[in-house]
Design a protein around this motif. Sequence first.
Motif, mmCIF file in Angstrom:
data_model
loop_
_atom_site.group_PDB
_atom_site.id
_atom_site.type_symbol
_atom_site.label_atom_id
_atom_site.label_comp_id
_atom_site.label_asym_id
_atom_site.label_seq_id
_atom_site.Cartn_x
_atom_site.Cartn_y
_atom_site.Cartn_z
ATOM 1 N N THR A 100 39.951 52.284 53.934
ATOM 2 C CA THR A 100 39.409 50.933 54.019
ATOM 3 C C THR A 100 39.922 50.071 52.884
ATOM 4 N N LEU A 101 40.312 48.844 53.221
ATOM 5 C CA LEU A 101 40.658 47.816 52.247
ATOM 6 C C LEU A 101 39.588 46.740 52.347
ATOM 7 N N VAL A 102 38.967 46.430 51.217
ATOM 8 C CA VAL A 102 37.942 45.382 51.168
ATOM 9 C C VAL A 102 38.495 44.246 50.315
ATOM 10 N N ILE A 103 38.429 43.043 50.828
ATOM 11 C CA ILE A 103 38.938 41.863 50.129
ATOM 12 C C ILE A 103 37.760 41.106 49.521
ATOM 13 N N GLU A 104 37.852 40.835 48.223
ATOM 14 C CA GLU A 104 36.833 40.055 47.515
ATOM 15 C C GLU A 104 37.383 38.667 47.222
ATOM 16 N N GLN A 105 36.624 37.652 47.591
ATOM 17 C CA GLN A 105 36.974 36.273 47.264
ATOM 18 C C GLN A 105 36.514 36.002 45.837
ATOM 19 N N LYS A 106 37.385 35.405 45.016
ATOM 20 C CA LYS A 106 37.078 35.178 43.604
ATOM 21 C C LYS A 106 37.229 33.698 43.243
ATOM 22 N N PHE A 107 36.599 33.294 42.151
ATOM 23 C CA PHE A 107 36.864 31.981 41.566
ATOM 24 C C PHE A 107 37.979 32.084 40.539
ATOM 25 N N ILE A 108 38.090 33.252 39.907
ATOM 26 C CA ILE A 108 39.136 33.433 38.907
ATOM 27 C C ILE A 108 40.503 33.557 39.586
ATOM 28 N N HIS A 109 41.547 33.494 38.781
ATOM 29 C CA HIS A 109 42.920 33.567 39.296
ATOM 30 C C HIS A 109 43.150 32.515 40.386
ATOM 31 N N SER A 110 42.733 31.287 40.064
ATOM 32 C CA SER A 110 42.927 30.144 40.972
ATOM 33 C C SER A 110 42.322 30.402 42.350
ATOM 34 N N CYS A 111 41.085 30.879 42.345
ATOM 35 C CA CYS A 111 40.382 31.214 43.592
ATOM 36 C C CYS A 111 41.161 32.272 44.373
ATOM 37 N N GLY A 112 41.614 33.276 43.635
ATOM 38 C CA GLY A 112 42.389 34.353 44.233
ATOM 39 C C GLY A 112 41.528 35.378 44.954
ATOM 40 N N MET A 113 42.213 36.382 45.456
ATOM 41 C CA MET A 113 41.541 37.474 46.153
ATOM 42 C C MET A 113 41.932 38.796 45.510
ATOM 43 N N ARG A 114 40.952 39.677 45.415
ATOM 44 C CA ARG A 114 41.145 41.011 44.873
ATOM 45 C C ARG A 114 40.914 42.009 45.999
ATOM 46 N N ALA A 115 41.694 43.076 46.011
ATOM 47 C CA ALA A 115 41.537 44.108 47.036
ATOM 48 C C ALA A 115 41.005 45.388 46.413
ATOM 49 N N ARG A 116 40.188 46.100 47.187
ATOM 50 C CA ARG A 116 39.650 47.386 46.750
ATOM 51 C C ARG A 116 39.904 48.422 47.836
ATOM 52 N N VAL A 117 40.372 49.579 47.407
ATOM 53 C CA VAL A 117 40.589 50.709 48.312
ATOM 54 C C VAL A 117 39.317 51.532 48.336
ATOM 55 N N GLU A 118 38.879 51.880 49.530
ATOM 56 C CA GLU A 118 37.666 52.679 49.698
ATOM 57 C C GLU A 118 37.898 53.734 50.775
ATOM 58 N N ASP A 119 37.190 54.822 50.685
ATOM 59 C CA ASP A 119 37.032 55.807 51.764
ATOM 60 C C ASP A 119 38.349 56.315 52.367
ATOM 61 N N VAL A 120 39.260 56.761 51.508
ATOM 62 C CA VAL A 120 40.513 57.351 51.989
ATOM 63 C C VAL A 120 40.247 58.817 52.315
ATOM 64 N N VAL A 121 40.508 59.202 53.562
ATOM 65 C CA VAL A 121 40.247 60.579 53.980
ATOM 66 C C VAL A 121 41.182 60.962 55.123
ATOM 67 N N VAL A 122 41.604 62.217 55.092
ATOM 68 C CA VAL A 122 42.410 62.788 56.173
ATOM 69 C C VAL A 122 41.718 64.074 56.609
ATOM 70 N N ASN A 123 41.620 64.278 57.905
ATOM 71 C CA ASN A 123 41.033 65.493 58.460
ATOM 72 C C ASN A 123 41.673 66.701 57.790
ATOM 73 N N ASP A 124 40.863 67.677 57.406
ATOM 74 C CA ASP A 124 41.372 68.814 56.639
ATOM 75 C C ASP A 124 42.473 69.589 57.354
ATOM 76 N N THR A 125 42.523 69.577 58.665
ATOM 77 C CA THR A 125 43.574 70.313 59.378
ATOM 78 C C THR A 125 44.904 69.555 59.385
ATOM 79 N N TYR A 126 44.913 68.301 58.916
ATOM 80 C CA TYR A 126 46.133 67.493 58.877
ATOM 81 C C TYR A 126 46.598 67.216 57.445
ATOM 82 N N ARG A 127 45.911 67.759 56.462
ATOM 83 C CA ARG A 127 46.273 67.486 55.070
ATOM 84 C C ARG A 127 47.606 68.141 54.716
ATOM 85 N N GLY A 128 48.259 67.585 53.704
ATOM 86 C CA GLY A 128 49.548 68.107 53.266
ATOM 87 C C GLY A 128 50.725 67.517 54.025
#
Length: 182
Positions: A100-128
């Motif tokens: 998941t990528l979550v975008i945050e609206q900000k006032f700083i950085h000229s009303c910029g946007m910051r991104a956050r990575v969340e919940d990265v997962v791969v089924n255990d049988t497909y890892r590697g």
Amino acid sequence: MDHNFLFDPSILADLDYSSWKSSFRPGVSPHTPGHGLKVRPLCAADYDKGFLGVLAQLTKVGTVTREQFMARFNAMKDDKSYYVCVIEDLNKREVIGAATLVIEQKFIHSCGMRARVEDVVVNDTYRGKQLGKILTVVLIMLSKHLGCYKISLECSDQKLPFYQQVGFKQDGTNYMVQRWET
């Protein structure tokens, strides 16, 4: 086939990976993650394709009814700040990875946007198979495409090498949290 995607799939198709510095194994890339595999946005039909089961390999999901799933899916879709990407095994019609990528609206950085990575997962049988790396790179490139001024994430110490291989650096800040039982 349910085409109710969380966001427009053409956004992923249009991502330009030519500036990406890190390499993948031969024959593996975000556009070709493996035989019979496809990176795409989360869709409403993923409730029946094991999406929540994959998330359960990462953390506690709890009991989520179809109605609850659809209410949250629609709220995230309407918000336009959530970009949940999945990898589907097309042969099994099963979600085998998600991030998941979550975008945050900000006032700083000229009303910029910051991104956050969340919940990265791969089924255990497909890892590697570099699928987690593919999902993470997709989110990085998506955040650039959307005009974010930075992307960040929190992870355990054991996951630091994984995220460092795709360009994340520790910046000396502290991550703090308060949790409540729900």
